[in-house]
Design a protein around this motif. Structure first.
Motif, PDB file in Angstrom:
ATOM      1  N   GLU A  44       0.616  -1.234  -0.172  1.00 37.87           N
ATOM      2  CA  GLU A  44      -0.252   0.003   0.090  1.00 37.87           C
ATOM      3  C   GLU A  44       0.560   1.446  -0.055  1.00 37.87           C
ATOM      4  OE1 GLU A  44      -3.737  -1.714   2.476  1.00 37.87           O
ATOM      5  OE2 GLU A  44      -2.977  -0.281   3.301  1.00 37.87           O
ATOM      6  N   ARG A  45      -0.259   2.480  -0.394  1.00 38.59           N
ATOM      7  CA  ARG A  45       0.883   3.180  -0.340  1.00 38.59           C
ATOM      8  C   ARG A  45       1.126   3.657   1.147  1.00 38.59           C
ATOM      9  NH1 ARG A  45      -0.401   7.874  -4.361  1.00 38.59           N
ATOM     10  NH2 ARG A  45      -0.511   6.199  -6.360  1.00 38.59           N
ATOM     11  N   GLU A  46       2.578   4.217   1.505  1.00 38.15           N
ATOM     12  CA  GLU A  46       2.825   4.873   2.546  1.00 38.15           C
ATOM     13  C   GLU A  46       3.226   6.097   2.873  1.00 38.15           C
ATOM     14  OE1 GLU A  46       5.752   2.566   4.805  1.00 38.15           O
ATOM     15  OE2 GLU A  46       6.950   2.582   3.483  1.00 38.15           O
ATOM     16  N   GLY A  47       2.780   6.771   3.586  1.00 42.73           N
ATOM     17  CA  GLY A  47       3.350   8.189   4.443  1.00 42.73           C
ATOM     18  C   GLY A  47       5.034   8.126   4.808  1.00 42.73           C
ATOM     19  N   MET A  48       5.235   9.414   3.819  1.00 43.17           N
ATOM     20  CA  MET A  48       6.760   9.078   4.653  1.00 43.17           C
ATOM     21  C   MET A  48       7.452  10.351   5.546  1.00 43.17           C
ATOM     22  SD  MET A  48       7.934   6.529   3.490  1.00 43.17           S
ATOM     23  CE  MET A  48       9.540   6.313   4.372  1.00 43.17           C
ATOM     24  N   ILE A  49       6.846  11.748   5.277  1.00 42.37           N
ATOM     25  CA  ILE A  49       6.953  12.727   5.800  1.00 42.37           C
ATOM     26  C   ILE A  49       6.498  13.808   5.163  1.00 42.37           C
ATOM     27  CG2 ILE A  49       8.737  13.213   3.598  1.00 42.37           C
ATOM     28  CD1 ILE A  49      10.671  14.506   6.167  1.00 42.37           C
ATOM     29  N   CYS A  50       6.263  14.998   6.519  1.00 41.92           N
ATOM     30  CA  CYS A  50       5.145  16.195   5.590  1.00 41.92           C
ATOM     31  C   CYS A  50       5.763  17.281   6.467  1.00 41.92           C
ATOM     32  CB  CYS A  50       3.476  15.832   6.291  1.00 41.92           C
ATOM     33  SG  CYS A  50       3.356  15.516   7.787  1.00 41.92           S
ATOM     34  N   MET A  51       5.409  18.518   5.750  1.00 39.58           N
ATOM     35  CA  MET A  51       5.844  19.972   5.824  1.00 39.58           C
ATOM     36  C   MET A  51       4.259  20.527   6.308  1.00 39.58           C
ATOM     37  SD  MET A  51       7.775  22.647   4.843  1.00 39.58           S
ATOM     38  CE  MET A  51      10.231  22.220   5.713  1.00 39.58           C
TER      39      MET A  51
END
Length: 128
Positions: A44-51
């Motif tokens: 599945e698509r996974e979130g790695m990092i955000c700002m």
């Protein structure tokens, strides 16, 4: 509808680095929370990092200490700097943007369906 354009993917050796870029040709990114997701084959698509808009950054455990995110508003661009790459980092990487409350201390990076705008993805392959 693809509104973001990623670039910078390619082949890297284990332990190496890559920097991905994401530009928004049709709108300004200044007021958006920005994130990088990835999707490996069969996963599945996974979130790695955000700002978020305030500059706060949230990381997935697998990104801590290796990945950084930055934005350059004058160029309407967000970057993902990936260091100490591993074969497990092989995936298609996507940038995403959202005007809402995702990417916060309450929800962390958030889920993909919480982001309104996406790029088409760029392939990163880590292999010797």
């Amino acid at each position: 509808q693809v509104l973001l354009v990623e670039s910078g993917g390619g082949l890297a050796q284990p332990g190496g680095s890559l920097r991905l870029s994401c530009v928004a040709p049709g709108f300004t990114l200044d007021y958006y929370a920005l994130a990088w997701f990835r999707q490996a084959p069969g996963k599945e698509r996974e979130g790695m990092i955000c700002m978020n808009r305030d500059g706060n950054i949230y990381y997935a455990d697998s990104a801590k200490g290796r990945f950084t995110i930055s934005r350059e508003n004058a160029k309407n661009t967000v970057y993902l700097q990936m260091n100490r790459l591993k074969p497990d980092d092989t995936a298609v990487y996507y940038c995403a943007a959202d005007l809402g409350s995702v990417c916060s201390g309450e929800v962390g990076i958030g889920y993909e369906d919480e982001y309104d705008y996406w790029g088409q993805g760029t392939q990163v392959t880590v292999s010797s």
